[in-house]
Design an enzyme around this catalytic site. Structure first.
Site, mmCIF file in Angstrom:
data_model
loop_
_atom_site.group_PDB
_atom_site.id
_atom_site.type_symbol
_atom_site.label_atom_id
_atom_site.label_comp_id
_atom_site.label_asym_id
_atom_site.label_seq_id
_atom_site.Cartn_x
_atom_site.Cartn_y
_atom_site.Cartn_z
ATOM 1 N N LYS A 327 0.820 -1.219 0.000
ATOM 2 C CA LYS A 327 0.000 0.000 0.000
ATOM 3 C C LYS A 327 0.854 1.270 0.000
ATOM 4 O O LYS A 327 2.041 1.250 0.311
ATOM 5 C CB LYS A 327 -0.965 -0.023 1.178
ATOM 6 N N ARG A 361 -3.254 -10.644 5.161
ATOM 7 C CA ARG A 361 -3.742 -10.583 3.779
ATOM 8 C C ARG A 361 -2.645 -10.004 2.899
ATOM 9 O O ARG A 361 -2.210 -8.864 3.112
ATOM 10 C CB ARG A 361 -5.002 -9.719 3.711
#
Length: 387
Positions: A327, A361
């Protein structure tokens, strides 16, 4: 004479066991090893005074604003500092006190939870062409091959999504989303892949979620945090697990100046409210996983604060999921394109696991499996043991 400092609580317990301390004594002393720092917002001032005196009587303490003794203001914030042993006794005292302390005692019990599930890797597969990381996009036969590969690499959970939730992404119709994930659902069902891994549907569209659950999927990954109660009902009907994520705004608006007074406190309150909603509809919290939503309506500073305080959310009695794979917060710390953010991803995820996360995840399953194996080996190695 040789001296060394013991780091983790587990290391201290091992030393006690090595000293042949009675098992009951190990348990009692272990309760005194970890100091908890618990921020309490909006506490009635008389209650703060009572809590401080009770804490002091046990050897703990409560930091309060100056002048609190005169009750100048109706409510204050306070910082409780106590070991697990002290907190256990303080809860018993507070449970019989007025001014909101009875309710506080109930909330504080959550911080004594010690159970932790084994860490599991959740591999990501996007059945669309606009997710932020190209390496997670797979369609047709390639999708099935990638699922097989992730399971072989160590993924215990496979998260399948048909719509991008990156900042600024555009929504698609339910029909289009279903069309994207339908072939994967059918392949999972036909090949009985759900017997080899837990399949999660990353969607907040009831029609899509129901189709996936009917195909053998066993988890709903809802980034809207149970905004649509039909998703809760579907999880109840199919006996599925439910991942409840926090997001401020929508994917289209979430990164436009996100703001919080206290990001940890506000997300904690959000989880409390949504968990009550889930339980009221028959979904027990034992089947619920919480996700603070790194990057979903948060600034880099919000993300870092949540990672530092991640262990706080264990008090709700649910598993915690961390999903910061590649991210943009990594790019804000050290400039790097999406393809070069694996090292930063591993650093974030290992810290989150240290702070209570049990589902990771990620896009890079094999690399995470190796990193977690090494991390767990270091955490378990006896003090002073050679390589």
């Amino acid at each position: 004479m040789k001296l060394y400092r013991l780091g983790t609580t587990r290391e201290r317990e091992r030393v006690l066991e090595g000293l042949d301390v009675d098992p009951g004594g190990v348990r009692i002393m272990a309760e005194k090893m970890e100091t908890l720092w618990i921020m309490i917002r909006d506490l009635r001032t008389p209650g703060a005074n009572i809590l401080k005196q009770d804490a002091l009587s046990l050897g703990a303490d409560v930091a309060v604003p100056s002048g609190v003794i005169t009750c100048k203001t109706e409510r204050v914030d306070a910082l409780l500092i106590a070991t697990r042993s002290q907190l256990r006794r303080l809860i018993r005292k507070a449970a019989g006190q007025p001014f909101g302390l009875k309710k506080l005692a109930k909330e504080l019990r959550g911080f004594l939870r010690e159970e932790k599930a084994p860490v599991r890797i959740m591999g990501v597969l996007n059945a669309n062409e606009d997710s932020f990381y190209a390496g997670s996009r797979f369609l047709g036969e390639a999708a099935l091959e990638r699922i097989e590969a992730m399971i072989e690499e160590g993924a215990a959970i496979v998260d399948v999504g048909g719509v991008s939730s990156r900042p600024g992404s555009e929504p698609v119709s339910a029909a289009e989303e279903l069309e994207r994930v339908k072939p994967i659902c059918e392949a999972v069902k036909a090949s009985r892949l759900y017997e080899r891994a837990l399949f999660s549907i990353d969607s907040y569209t009831p029609e899509v979620v129901e189709y996936a659950l009917h195909s053998g999927f066993g988890m709903v990954n809802d980034i809207t945090g149970a905004s649509d109660e039909r998703l809760i009902d579907l999880a109840v009907e199919y006996g599925a697990a439910y991942c409840l994520m926090h997001m401020q705004g929508t994917p289209q608006t979430m990164q436009k100046n996100p703001h919080y007074g206290d990001v940890t406190a506000e997300i904690d309150a959000f989880f409390s409210e949504r968990l009550e909603r889930c339980e009221a509809r028959g979904l027990p919290r034992e089947r619920i996983t919480l996700d603070v939503g790194i990057g979903f309506g948060k600034s880099p500073e919000h993300n870092l604060t949540l990672l530092r305080n991640h262990r706080n959310f264990l008090r709700h009695g649910c598993e915690l999921l961390i999903g910061a794979s590649r991210k943009s917060m990594i790019d804000r710390i050290v400039s790097a394109p999406t393809e070069a953010r694996l090292p930063g991803t591993l650093a974030i995820h290992l810290k989150a696991v240290e702070n209570g996360a049990t589902i990771v995840r990620c896009h890079d399953v094999a690399e995470h499996r190796q990193a977690l194996a090494v991390w767990e080996a270091m955490a378990q190695a006896p003090e002073g043991e050679g390589a």
